[in-house]
Write a protein that holds these residues in place. Structure first.
Motif, PDB file in Angstrom:
ATOM      1  N   ALA A  37      36.088  42.221  36.440  1.00 40.62           N
ATOM      2  CA  ALA A  37      36.134  41.217  35.372  1.00 40.62           C
ATOM      3  C   ALA A  37      36.638  39.859  35.844  1.00 40.62           C
ATOM      4  N   ALA A  38      37.421  39.819  36.911  1.00 43.33           N
ATOM      5  CA  ALA A  38      38.016  38.568  37.378  1.00 43.33           C
ATOM      6  C   ALA A  38      37.080  37.733  38.247  1.00 43.33           C
ATOM      7  N   VAL A  39      35.901  38.276  38.593  1.00 43.12           N
ATOM      8  CA  VAL A  39      35.008  37.602  39.540  1.00 43.12           C
ATOM      9  C   VAL A  39      33.675  37.261  38.863  1.00 43.12           C
ATOM     10  N   THR A  40      33.256  36.004  39.021  1.00 46.18           N
ATOM     11  CA  THR A  40      31.961  35.550  38.519  1.00 46.18           C
ATOM     12  C   THR A  40      31.076  35.220  39.723  1.00 46.18           C
ATOM     13  N   PRO A  89      36.596  32.577  40.312  1.00 46.20           N
ATOM     14  CA  PRO A  89      37.408  33.290  39.324  1.00 46.20           C
ATOM     15  C   PRO A  89      36.804  33.153  37.919  1.00 46.20           C
ATOM     16  N   ALA A  90      36.887  34.205  37.135  1.00 49.21           N
ATOM     17  CA  ALA A  90      36.471  34.129  35.732  1.00 49.21           C
ATOM     18  C   ALA A  90      37.365  33.105  35.037  1.00 49.21           C
ATOM     19  N   PRO A  91      36.824  32.338  34.101  1.00 51.00           N
ATOM     20  CA  PRO A  91      37.570  31.227  33.498  1.00 51.00           C
ATOM     21  C   PRO A  91      38.891  31.602  32.834  1.00 51.00           C
ATOM     22  N   THR A 106      43.555  34.680  36.183  1.00 47.62           N
ATOM     23  CA  THR A 106      44.339  33.945  37.188  1.00 47.62           C
ATOM     24  C   THR A 106      43.740  34.109  38.588  1.00 47.62           C
ATOM     25  N   TRP A 107      44.218  33.267  39.500  1.00 53.65           N
ATOM     26  CA  TRP A 107      43.821  33.395  40.900  1.00 53.65           C
ATOM     27  C   TRP A 107      44.257  34.745  41.456  1.00 53.65           C
ATOM     28  N   ALA A 108      45.413  35.220  41.059  1.00 56.78           N
ATOM     29  CA  ALA A 108      45.888  36.533  41.522  1.00 56.78           C
ATOM     30  C   ALA A 108      44.922  37.630  41.087  1.00 56.78           C
ATOM     31  N   ASP A 109      44.432  37.562  39.843  1.00 54.14           N
ATOM     32  CA  ASP A 109      43.447  38.531  39.359  1.00 54.14           C
ATOM     33  C   ASP A 109      42.167  38.444  40.201  1.00 54.14           C
ATOM     34  N   LEU A 117      38.374  40.526  44.426  1.00 53.69           N
ATOM     35  CA  LEU A 117      37.404  39.918  45.343  1.00 53.69           C
ATOM     36  C   LEU A 117      36.831  40.903  46.356  1.00 53.69           C
ATOM     37  N   ASP A 118      37.667  41.697  47.015  1.00 53.18           N
ATOM     38  CA  ASP A 118      37.154  42.653  48.011  1.00 53.18           C
ATOM     39  C   ASP A 118      36.164  43.628  47.382  1.00 53.18           C
ATOM     40  N   GLN A 119      36.499  44.121  46.196  1.00 55.50           N
ATOM     41  CA  GLN A 119      35.600  45.051  45.517  1.00 55.50           C
ATOM     42  C   GLN A 119      34.281  44.366  45.167  1.00 55.50           C
TER      43      GLN A 119
END
Length: 93
Positions: free
Chosen positions: A17-20, A46-48, A51-54, A59-61
């Motif tokens: 969910a955190a990656v677009t 990053p999804a809008p 957070t960057w941490a999310d 990201l690796d996945q």
């Protein structure tokens, strides 16, 4: 010189969910020969609402999923961007 075509932005349901993922089809021109080659420019952002941490947590996945999908999806011959893929390498487990 690169010539850009319309951008396709789509969030596949299988990405974290955190990656677009944003994809732009374009052409790269060789500075040596002048030949144009079709390329896809893939950008992961990053999804809008997260957070960057999310983003870095997922990201690796996201990269593993997109790499696996690209390697195991047959090329469509009608696609303007279809080209000979590189020889497969051993995919990380």
């Amino acid at each position: 010189m690169n010539r850009h075509h319309p951008t396709t932005t789509r969030k596949p349901q299988y990405l974290p969910a955190a990656v677009t993922a944003d994809v732009v089809r374009t052409e790269a021109t060789s500075t040596r020969t002048g030949r144009r080659h079709p390329v896809l420019n893939l950008t992961l952002t990053p999804a809008p609402t997260l957070t960057w941490a999310d983003y870095f947590t997922g990201l690796d996945q996201a990269v593993r999923i997109l790499t696996h999908t690209a390697r195991h999806t047959p090329a469509v011959t009608e696609c303007a961007c279809a080209s000979r893929p590189p020889r497969p390498t051993r995919e990380a487990q």
